[in-house]
Design an enzyme around this catalytic site. Structure first.
Site, PDB file in Angstrom:
ATOM      1  N   GLU A 104      28.175  14.507  84.150  1.00 30.61           N
ATOM      2  CA  GLU A 104      29.004  13.561  84.903  1.00 30.61           C
ATOM      3  C   GLU A 104      28.109  12.494  85.540  1.00 30.61           C
ATOM      4  O   GLU A 104      26.919  12.718  85.790  1.00 30.61           O
ATOM      5  CB  GLU A 104      29.779  14.364  85.968  1.00 30.61           C
ATOM      6  CG  GLU A 104      30.648  13.583  86.917  1.00 30.61           C
ATOM      7  CD  GLU A 104      31.759  12.756  86.283  1.00 30.61           C
ATOM      8  OE1 GLU A 104      31.435  11.943  85.390  1.00 30.61           O
ATOM      9  OE2 GLU A 104      32.912  12.878  86.710  1.00 30.61           O
ATOM     10  N   ASP A 105      28.677  11.332  85.790  1.00 31.88           N
ATOM     11  CA  ASP A 105      27.880  10.262  86.396  1.00 31.88           C
ATOM     12  C   ASP A 105      27.668  10.474  87.893  1.00 31.88           C
ATOM     13  O   ASP A 105      26.560  10.341  88.398  1.00 31.88           O
ATOM     14  CB  ASP A 105      28.494   8.870  86.119  1.00 31.88           C
ATOM     15  CG  ASP A 105      29.967   8.747  86.523  1.00 31.88           C
ATOM     16  OD1 ASP A 105      30.564   9.741  86.984  1.00 31.88           O
ATOM     17  OD2 ASP A 105      30.516   7.646  86.354  1.00 31.88           O
ATOM     18  N   ASP A 108      31.722  12.459  93.954  1.00 36.08           N
ATOM     19  CA  ASP A 108      32.074  11.774  95.189  1.00 36.08           C
ATOM     20  C   ASP A 108      32.937  12.739  96.013  1.00 36.08           C
ATOM     21  O   ASP A 108      32.402  13.634  96.656  1.00 36.08           O
ATOM     22  CB  ASP A 108      32.800  10.483  94.775  1.00 36.08           C
ATOM     23  CG  ASP A 108      33.073   9.533  95.908  1.00 36.08           C
ATOM     24  OD1 ASP A 108      32.150   9.245  96.682  1.00 36.08           O
ATOM     25  OD2 ASP A 108      34.213   9.054  96.018  1.00 36.08           O
ATOM     26  N   PHE A 157      28.961   2.403  97.570  1.00 31.25           N
ATOM     27  CA  PHE A 157      29.515   2.280  96.220  1.00 31.25           C
ATOM     28  C   PHE A 157      28.452   1.706  95.300  1.00 31.25           C
ATOM     29  O   PHE A 157      27.942   0.604  95.520  1.00 31.25           O
ATOM     30  CB  PHE A 157      30.786   1.423  96.212  1.00 31.25           C
ATOM     31  CG  PHE A 157      31.537   1.574  94.926  1.00 31.25           C
ATOM     32  CD1 PHE A 157      32.408   2.643  94.747  1.00 31.25           C
ATOM     33  CD2 PHE A 157      31.339   0.694  93.882  1.00 31.25           C
ATOM     34  CE1 PHE A 157      33.082   2.830  93.537  1.00 31.25           C
ATOM     35  CE2 PHE A 157      32.001   0.866  92.670  1.00 31.25           C
ATOM     36  CZ  PHE A 157      32.871   1.928  92.496  1.00 31.25           C
ATOM     37  N   VAL A 158      28.101   2.472  94.283  1.00 28.44           N
ATOM     38  CA  VAL A 158      26.993   2.085  93.409  1.00 28.44           C
ATOM     39  C   VAL A 158      27.472   1.799  91.987  1.00 28.44           C
ATOM     40  O   VAL A 158      28.504   2.319  91.551  1.00 28.44           O
ATOM     41  CB  VAL A 158      25.894   3.170  93.379  1.00 28.44           C
ATOM     42  CG1 VAL A 158      25.276   3.337  94.761  1.00 28.44           C
ATOM     43  CG2 VAL A 158      26.430   4.498  92.875  1.00 28.44           C
ATOM     44  N   ASP A 164      30.585   1.973  86.910  1.00 27.99           N
ATOM     45  CA  ASP A 164      31.245   0.666  86.909  1.00 27.99           C
ATOM     46  C   ASP A 164      31.942   0.361  88.224  1.00 27.99           C
ATOM     47  O   ASP A 164      32.213   1.245  89.028  1.00 27.99           O
ATOM     48  CB  ASP A 164      32.308   0.618  85.818  1.00 27.99           C
ATOM     49  CG  ASP A 164      33.551   1.433  86.189  1.00 27.99           C
ATOM     50  OD1 ASP A 164      33.389   2.624  86.518  1.00 27.99           O
ATOM     51  OD2 ASP A 164      34.659   0.864  86.183  1.00 27.99           O
TER      52      ASP A 164
HETATM   53  P1  IMP Z   1      35.528  12.164  92.650  1.00 25.12           P
HETATM   54  O1  IMP Z   1      36.703  12.808  91.975  1.00 25.12           O
HETATM   55  O2  IMP Z   1      35.920  11.527  93.959  1.00 25.12           O
HETATM   56  O3  IMP Z   1      34.334  13.063  92.789  1.00 25.12           O
HETATM   57  O4  IMP Z   1      35.175  10.900  91.800  1.00 25.12           O
HETATM   58  C1  IMP Z   1      34.401  10.929  90.712  1.00 25.12           C
HETATM   59  C2  IMP Z   1      34.549   9.645  89.924  1.00 25.12           C
HETATM   60  O5  IMP Z   1      34.762   8.507  90.777  1.00 25.12           O
HETATM   61  C3  IMP Z   1      33.277   9.387  89.177  1.00 25.12           C
HETATM   62  O6  IMP Z   1      33.309   9.984  87.907  1.00 25.12           O
HETATM   63  C4  IMP Z   1      33.241   7.882  89.134  1.00 25.12           C
HETATM   64  O7  IMP Z   1      33.937   7.441  87.995  1.00 25.12           O
HETATM   65  C5  IMP Z   1      33.989   7.421  90.352  1.00 25.12           C
HETATM   66  N1  IMP Z   1      33.053   7.027  91.429  1.00 25.12           N
HETATM   67  C6  IMP Z   1      32.861   7.654  92.603  1.00 25.12           C
HETATM   68  N2  IMP Z   1      31.931   7.019  93.359  1.00 25.12           N
HETATM   69  C7  IMP Z   1      31.529   5.963  92.620  1.00 25.12           C
HETATM   70  C8  IMP Z   1      30.563   4.913  92.859  1.00 25.12           C
HETATM   71  O8  IMP Z   1      29.862   4.831  93.890  1.00 25.12           O
HETATM   72  N3  IMP Z   1      30.423   4.009  91.849  1.00 25.12           N
HETATM   73  C9  IMP Z   1      31.145   4.052  90.695  1.00 25.12           C
HETATM   74  N4  IMP Z   1      32.048   5.021  90.440  1.00 25.12           N
HETATM   75  C10 IMP Z   1      32.237   5.964  91.393  1.00 25.12           C
HETATM   76 MG    MG Z   2      34.106   7.224  86.221  1.00 21.66          MG
END
Ligand code: IMP
Ligand code: MG
Length: 187
Positions: A104-105, A108, A157-158, A164
């Site tokens: 995963e990238d 968050d 936010f990166v 992206d």
């Molecule tokens: P989560 O479900 O909140 O953990 O979100 C995960 C997804 O949100 C990641 O796979 C990203 O696609 C997106 N995301 C969360 N933070 C960032 C950020 O800082 N930059 C870009 N995408 C983000």
């Molecule tokens: Mg994503």
């Protein structure tokens, strides 16, 4: 690359350079190679953000891996997830009895991965681990820790190296903090 180039102009600062990323991905590849010795893990890339990390990491693994991709969307504003996750592309093959390594990238809130863990267990995976490029622990809303993470980052936010904003900036070789003026624009 010239940091004054077009694709860098919307960044406040560079957070992780491409050299730092390469060193960390290499070290992670060595660790995963050791941890999975004798196994044939399935690398599961989460589209689209993980593609750059995925393609670099898989080449650092001295293991007989196979690959799969899933695409999920989590609803919310452009920079915040609501935790409502929908599968847009599911697995192509049966994963019953397989050792799955999710690639995963960024983690968050953790809600996307929490949902995916449930889905992969339901599909019969033997083991599931998570390798993430970036971890933002300060933002976690569910109890979830990656097994492997290249970098822990602050709450910003990166973009870049696959990540992206509004579909753009994925092709930046470094990871940078997006200037808030970009996503705070209301018009
Ligand atoms: P989560 O479900 O909140 O953990 O979100 C995960 C997804 O949100 C990641 O796979 C990203 O696609 C997106 N995301 C969360 N933070 C960032 C950020 O800082 N930059 C870009 N995408 C983000
Ligand atoms: Mg994503």
């Amino acid at each position: 690359m010239d940091h004054n180039a077009v694709i860098y102009k919307d960044l406040d600062r560079i957070l992780v350079t491409k050299e730092e990323i390469a060193a960390s991905v290499k070290a992670l590849g060595e660790q995963i190679t050791r941890d999975y010795a004798g196994k044939e893990p399935v690398l599961l890339g989460i589209l689209n953000g993980a593609i750059v990390f995925f393609s670099d990491l898989m080449r650092e693994l001295d293991l007989p891996v196979s690959i799969e991709f899933m695409a999920v969307s989590s609803y919310g504003s452009a920079t915040e997830s609501t935790g409502v996750v929908q599968i847009r592309k599911d697995l192509d093959h049966d994963i019953t009895g397989k050792d799955i390594l999710i690639v995963e990238d960024i983690i968050d809130s953790g809600m996307t991965l929490k949902f995916l863990l449930g889905h992969l267990k339901y599909k019969g995976a033997k083991s599931i681990r998570i390798a993430t490029l970036l971890d933002k622990p300060a933002r976690r809303r569910v109890d979830l820790k990656p097994d492997y993470a290249c970098f822990q980052i602050p709450d910003a936010f990166v973009v870049g190296y696959g990540l992206d904003y509004d579909g753009k900036y994925r092709n930046l070789p470094d990871i940078g903090v997006l200037a808030p003026r970009i996503y705070e624009q209301t018009d």
